[in-house]
Structure formats: C-alpha cells, structure tokens
Design a protein around this motif. Structure first.
Motif, PDB file in Angstrom:
ATOM      1  N   GLU A 141       0.661  -1.220  -0.180  1.00  0.00           N
ATOM      2  CA  GLU A 141      -0.532   0.135  -0.356  1.00  0.00           C
ATOM      3  C   GLU A 141       0.871   0.815   0.321  1.00  0.00           C
ATOM      4  O   GLU A 141       0.664   2.066  -0.839  1.00  0.00           O
ATOM      5  N   ASP A 142       2.324   1.464   0.931  1.00  0.00           N
ATOM      6  CA  ASP A 142       2.694   2.696   0.804  1.00  0.00           C
ATOM      7  C   ASP A 142       3.649   2.397  -0.360  1.00  0.00           C
ATOM      8  O   ASP A 142       3.417   3.634  -1.281  1.00  0.00           O
ATOM      9  N   TRP A 143       3.494   1.559  -0.913  1.00  0.00           N
ATOM     10  CA  TRP A 143       4.145   1.808  -2.041  1.00  0.00           C
ATOM     11  C   TRP A 143       3.548   1.872  -3.463  1.00  0.00           C
ATOM     12  O   TRP A 143       4.290   2.819  -4.468  1.00  0.00           O
ATOM     13  N   ARG A 144       2.388   1.893  -3.355  1.00  0.00           N
ATOM     14  CA  ARG A 144       0.914   2.517  -4.552  1.00  0.00           C
ATOM     15  C   ARG A 144       1.307   3.930  -4.172  1.00  0.00           C
ATOM     16  O   ARG A 144       1.365   4.132  -5.008  1.00  0.00           O
ATOM     17  N   TYR A 145       1.401   4.106  -3.157  1.00  0.00           N
ATOM     18  CA  TYR A 145       1.510   5.883  -2.595  1.00  0.00           C
ATOM     19  C   TYR A 145       2.681   6.023  -3.587  1.00  0.00           C
ATOM     20  O   TYR A 145       2.884   7.715  -4.632  1.00  0.00           O
ATOM     21  N   VAL A 146       3.735   5.142  -3.820  1.00  0.00           N
ATOM     22  CA  VAL A 146       4.862   5.973  -3.949  1.00  0.00           C
ATOM     23  C   VAL A 146       4.767   6.153  -5.432  1.00  0.00           C
ATOM     24  O   VAL A 146       5.415   7.321  -6.138  1.00  0.00           O
ATOM     25  N   LEU A 147       4.240   5.110  -6.087  1.00  0.00           N
ATOM     26  CA  LEU A 147       4.309   4.801  -7.474  1.00  0.00           C
ATOM     27  C   LEU A 147       3.047   5.450  -8.077  1.00  0.00           C
ATOM     28  O   LEU A 147       3.759   6.591  -9.268  1.00  0.00           O
ATOM     29  N   GLU A 148       2.674   6.080  -7.079  1.00  0.00           N
ATOM     30  CA  GLU A 148       1.341   6.897  -8.124  1.00  0.00           C
ATOM     31  C   GLU A 148       2.106   8.532  -7.871  1.00  0.00           C
ATOM     32  O   GLU A 148       2.236   9.740  -9.104  1.00  0.00           O
TER      33      GLU A 148
END
Length: 304
Positions: free
Chosen positions: A88-95
C-alpha cells in the motif's frame, strides 16, 4: 549481489577530503553515522573500512550481509537492514513518481532526485532513515554497543555502493531496481490510458447545448475553448496585432531554452567521458543558431 570493498572507500568527515565530492544521497547517508556520539569507535570503524577489514558485503534482497575481520581469529558476521514499505505504501509512492516524468527520467539515468522524499511523503514514509536508530543492525561480536565498530565499518562502505547505484536504497525499502522500473512503466501506462479515455470522452461530448447537462442554476454550461478538443490550435493566434505594440528582440545573452530547463538527467558514458558535455554544447549552439534564424524570420515578416 556481492561487492568487494576497496581500500579507497568513500570520503567521510573522518577522511581527508570530506563529503564534498560525493552525491548528495551518499552525503545524507553518511550524516547519520557521523552523528554517532562515540567518535573513537567511529575512527576505529573508518580504519577497518579503509584498510580492508570488511572482507565481504552481500546485498541479498532487503538485507545486507557482511563479514568484518576484528581482533579475533574469525571474522564477525554483520547484518544491516531498513524497515520495508508494504504494498500500500509503494502504491502511493509509485503514483507520486508517475505524476512527475522528471523523477522517472533521473532515476533511469542513475541520479537520485533531490526532492525524492516528496514522492515518499505521499505514503507517510521516508526513503532515507531519519535517524541512525532506524538502521537495524546485528553483529556477532561481543560488543554490546550498537552500532559497534564492525557495523559502522560496513555502514561506511555501503555509501560506496549507494554512490554507484542509488537503486540499492529502494531495494532496502522493498523494491529492486527491476521491480521498481517495471512498476513505474505500468503506472505510467495506466495514467496515459486514463488521459486518452478522458480525451475521448470530451471528444464525444455533444456540441448541441440542448443535449448538454445544465447547471444547478438552469444556465447553459460554458462551452470549452476549441483548443481543448483540438491541440493544434494551442499555438495559433488569429486576431490582428497592432504593429506599434509588437517589439521583437533577441533573447538575453546566455538565455536559451536549455538554460531554462536546468541540468538535464543525462547518463554518463565511461568510454567517452566528454560525450555528455559535447552533446550539451551542441544543443546550446543549435539553440542559439535557431534562435537567430527565428529572429531574422520575425523581423522579415514584420517588415513586410
């Protein structure tokens, strides 16, 4: 991944030349260990790192495994790691990374964006540890202090690896270089598909006001500017201009589009060390020549 430490490691505040010649992300990593209050232990650790006592360093997934030769017969085993980000953290970072093409371009060129933490702020996490205690570590030596001199020696040499490949920091946070770039490509593909779908939706919007949705005040909505639906109109200006109000001047000396763009994230080519500067010089000369041609064309058109 295994690296063999050299006797000429990175420069730190304990070295002769300081941190000035290192990439900023290496400096930030070094600031953590140099904040350690036991300076004598750090001096000993720097000697270990410089003189080859760190016999091996292996980057295995999210952990760093190393062996450091101390005063004993057998080398001590050292482990270092960071807390990883969940999916979930990486999803925010990638976005966040997807929203700025510059970040992706710099990472692809092996450059750590100076404002990379802004992308991680979207998840409420950080790429770089905020304090030394956030760097988890273990050592098989009897010293109860953490970090001990063996851990600190490995810490110093990790900066050398970060200098060569900033993606190692991402790997310690849970994303390998390959995985990160694959995810970035996928997110950018989805973003482009979304933009294309929105453009197609606007193109399919009926032009007849009677078929359009009215506002809450029962007023007809303001139609979009034609350039919204036809990008070829963006650079057109059909209204007449008063010649007395138009002043054509050359750009200020040294003021080119290349200068305005700032430093370009171009990869270095070891076999041709001067190629990057030669390419930039060529771009600059091209820009000046084309600018002069544009000025001549504008003056000629104005005179006619």
């Amino acid at each position: 991944m295994t690296i063999t430490p050299s006797n000429h490691g990175i420069n730190t505040s304990l070295g002769d030349e300081g941190l000035g010649q290192q990439p900023w992300w290496v400096e930030q990593w070094m600031e953590l260990i140099n904040s350690y209050r036991y300076k004598k232990r750090l001096e000993r650790a720097w000697t270990y790192a410089r003189e080859g006592n760190v016999t091996s360093i292996r980057f295995e997934g999210r952990r760093v495994h190393a062996r450091v030769q101390g005063t004993g017969e057998d080398p001590y085993k050292v482990k270092l790691w960071l807390d990883v980000l969940n999916d979930e953290d990486w999803r925010y970072v990638l976005e966040a990374l997807t929203q700025k093409a510059r970040w992706s371009a710099q990472l692809l060129a092996g450059i750590m964006p100076a404002d990379i933490e802004r992308a991680f702020a979207a998840s409420g996490r950080r790429l770089f540890p905020f304090k030394l205690q956030e760097v988890r570590s273990e050592c098989s030596c009897p010293d109860k202090a953490n970090p001990c001199k063996h851990i600190s020696a490995v810490y110093f040499l990790m900066g050398e690896r970060f200098s060569e490949d900033p993606f190692v920091l991402f790997q310690l946070r849970g994303r390998t270089r390959t995985k990160l770039l694959e995810d970035l490509a996928e997110y950018r593909r989805k973003a482009l598909e979304t933009l294309a779908a929105e453009a197609a939706k606007h193109a399919d919007t009926p032009s007849d006001p009677s078929e359009s949705t009215v506002s809450a005040d029962n007023e007809q909505p303001t139609p979009p500017h034609p350039a919204v639906l036809d990008p070829t109109l963006w650079w057109r200006y059909d209204a007449s201009l008063d010649a007395d109000l138009v002043v054509i001047t050359p750009a200020m000396e040294g003021d080119t589009g290349l200068d305005a763009a700032g430093e370009l994230p171009l990869a270095e080519e070891p076999r041709f060390p001067n190629s990057k500067q030669q390419f930039l010089n060529h771009l600059r000369s091209q820009g000046q020549a084309l600018g002069q041609q544009a000025l001549i064309a504008a003056m000629t058109a104005g005179g006619g």
